[in-house]
Each structure stands twice: as C-alpha cells, then as structure tokens.
Design an enzyme around this catalytic site. Structure first.
Site, short mmCIF file in Angstrom:
data_model
loop_
_atom_site.label_atom_id
_atom_site.label_comp_id
_atom_site.label_asym_id
_atom_site.label_seq_id
_atom_site.Cartn_x
_atom_site.Cartn_y
_atom_site.Cartn_z
N SER A 165 0.86 -1.19 0.00
CA SER A 165 0.00 0.00 0.00
C SER A 165 0.90 1.24 0.00
O SER A 165 1.72 1.38 -0.90
CB SER A 165 -0.95 -0.03 1.20
N HIS A 191 -2.57 -1.07 -3.42
CA HIS A 191 -3.74 -0.20 -3.25
C HIS A 191 -3.57 1.04 -4.12
O HIS A 191 -2.66 1.84 -3.91
CB HIS A 191 -3.88 0.24 -1.79
N ASP A 287 -4.49 -4.83 5.90
CA ASP A 287 -4.84 -5.65 4.75
C ASP A 287 -3.67 -6.59 4.40
O ASP A 287 -2.53 -6.16 4.30
CB ASP A 287 -5.18 -4.76 3.55
#
Length: 350
Positions: A165, A191, A287
């Site tokens: 991310s 992401h 995540d």
C-alpha cells in the site's frame, strides 16, 4: 496534543479553500498557510515549518514535480500529492512517488467541492500517515540495477504473490527490477485507484526484464510475467485445467480496499499453497495480514519487509503479529530471498 501543521499548495483558489476546510474540520490537524505556487510555498515553508505538504501536480511558474525534486534534495519533508484522474496526471503522480512523495489523493473530474468533501476522512488519514511516515531514502547516484543471475527454469506451478500500500509503488519497483526473465509468475495487489494501475504497470514494464502488465480477467498466468491488480477490482488466482488463471471481481471492499491483498493471498493459498511465496511490503493498515497467515498455513513461504526500510510499517507489522510471517527482510533483500525460497521449495523452510 499538538496539531499536525499542513501547508497546502495549489494554483486553484477553490482547491486551497476546500483543502483548508477539510483539514481544519479535523481536530488533530490544521492548515498553517496556503500557497498559489511553489515559489510562494518555498518562503512559507521557511516561515511556518509545516509537518506535511499537500502539493498540486500541475501548476504555473514551477510545476509540482520540479518543486518536489528540489524540496526532497534540499529540505526533505512528507508530501501528499493532489492529482487529476487523467493519463498525464497518473504518469506525473507515479514520477512524484518515485521522487519521494509519500502518497496522493485524486481530484474528482466533476463536482470538485462535493467530491473532495466526500474524501474528507481519506485525506485526513493520508495526512496523519504522512506525518508519521519514514521518508524514502533517495540515492545520490543512479546505479544500474543488478539483475539476479543463475535463476533456473522453474515449474509453472511456482508463483509469487505480493501485497503493498503506502510507499508500495517504489518498493515494488525495487523488488521487480532485479528479476531475470526466468522468474516465476507474480501476482501483485497495490492499493491504487482506477486510472493509475495501467500507468504503473506500463512504467514498470519499461524498467524490468520481466513483462509487467495490468491483469486481465481470464488470462493465463505465465512465468516471467507480473500481473498488477486493476484499480477498484479484486485480483485472485484461479485454475483452468493444469494452468493458473487470473480472476478479477467487483466484490465488496475487504479491509476497506478493492483491490485487497487479503483476497489475493487467500486465493493463492487455495490454488498454489506450498508452491507459492507470499510477500507483504510497506503499507498502512492490516490488509494482507489474515491472508498471509492462510498462505503460511497452506505451506507457502512468507516474507515481510522490515520496519527500517518501510515508508509505513503497518501492514508488515500486522502480518508479523498474526504469526503468518516466516522471515522479515530489508527491501533490498526481498528479490533475492523470494527467488531463493522458490528455487529451494520447502528445503529452507524455517
């Protein structure tokens, strides 16, 4: 508790007003000044010593990239870019991340005020994260990437899954650039919103020995290829007979993200298991932590980027805490370690 001091730089008076309104609506941050261009911003940085800068990508007098490059060389500080959702905007934003920007937010194409206000929590979250982030280390000399040699041709069953991310675009570049064309297939979830992942894949493809592309639903997964999850779609591994296949879906966000790293890792655990290596890189939040545990339990070897080399250590920290990580390594060791584990199979399993 002291507030996070923010300087907003944008040539649009409306955008400066909206960003000020959004930031000042959160009790833990405040806009200390705004600037219509980088030349004014330069003086305001000296005067107000902000902790975070929000910077428009395209501006008159000096564009955002030129200013960012000078800033990161002379007075490094956390920067969140504000970008348009255009092909040119995405290219410039990726270059900004390469130069050291921590993250970016996108301007809506229609209904600027309503669209930006809808992003209020996201913008605040990115500013908080930027204020705590470790600034990426920029090399003073551009050294050519050393391609990893002596990589034997492997079974097409071998696979690498990577999740990242915040700070991940540059981390992924560091991981992919040394890989030889004989590398196993890689599935990657970073992401990123729609409109940016295709540019990201194309940029990497120009820099790497392997083929890097935005993943397409139903395509066969091939060695020597890296498949990037498209923005706003989950990337999963599937099987078609004896072959691996890409599956994309529009299911609900997982851990507030689509694409989600957990979704990718769980599918790889199911279909590749001990033939896989899982890698979790820099990023905010959790995540990928649960999915990495499933990978580990399925027999895959799992790697996490260490805190010292992460821009944000959130995702690796959570994966380590859940007990799903076999080895914690510096970013510059990730490529070598994941290929070593793929080559060795389970012989080196800790």
């Amino acid at each position: 508790m002291s507030k996070i001091r923010v300087l907003c730089v944008d040539d649009s008076a409306l955008m400066r007003q909206i960003m000020t309104e959004i930031i000042n609506s959160h009790p833990d941050m405040e806009v200390v000044a705004t600037a219509p261009d980088p030349l004014v911003a330069r003086d305001l940085i000296k005067k107000f010593n902000p902790q975070v800068l929000t910077l428009d990508v395209e501006m008159p007098r000096m564009d955002g990239l030129d200013f960012l490059e000078k800033l990161m060389r002379l007075r490094p500080m956390p920067v969140v870019m504000v970008s348009s959702l255009t092909g040119k905007g995405s290219e410039i934003t990726l270059r900004a991340l390469e130069l050291g920007a921590i993250d970016f937010v996108t301007k809506p194409q229609l209904g600027i005020r309503e669209g930006m206000l809808a992003y209020s929590e996201l913008i605040a979250e990115k500013i908080r994260m930027a204020a705590k982030a470790r600034l990426p280390q920029r090399s003073t000399t551009a050294e050519p990437t050393k391609i990893i040699q002596h990589m034997p041709l492997l079974s097409s069953e071998k696979l690498i899954a990577i999740g990242a991310s915040t700070g991940g675009t540059e981390a992924i570049r560091h991981v992919l650039q040394p890989l030889p064309p004989t590398s196993p297939a890689l599935l990657i979830t970073q992401h990123m919103p729609p409109g940016f992942t295709k540019s990201f894949a194309e940029r990497l493809n120009k820099l790497c020995q392997i083929t890097v592309k935005e993943a397409e639903d139903g395509e066969r997964v091939l060695p020597g290829h890296a498949y990037i999850a498209p923005g706003a779609r989950h990337l999963e591994l599937a099987r078609s007979g004896a072959n691996y296949q890409v599956r994309l879906n529009d299911g609900p966000p997982v851990n507030r993200h689509r694409p989600s790293v957990d979704v990718l890792f769980r599918s790889v655990a199911q279909y590749a298991g001990r033939n896989a290596v899982g890698v979790i890189l820099t990023g905010m939040g959790n995540d990928g932590a649960a999915g990495m545990l499933e990978l580990h339990q399925a027999g895959a070897y799992t790697l996490a980027q260490n805190e010292a080399s992460c821009v944000v250590f959130g995702m690796p920290r959570e994966a380590i805490a859940m007990g799903g990580v076999d080895e914690v390594v510096d970013l510059h060791q990730v490529s070598q370690r994941m290929l070593a584990q793929i080559s060795a199979g389970q012989a080196l399993r800790i």
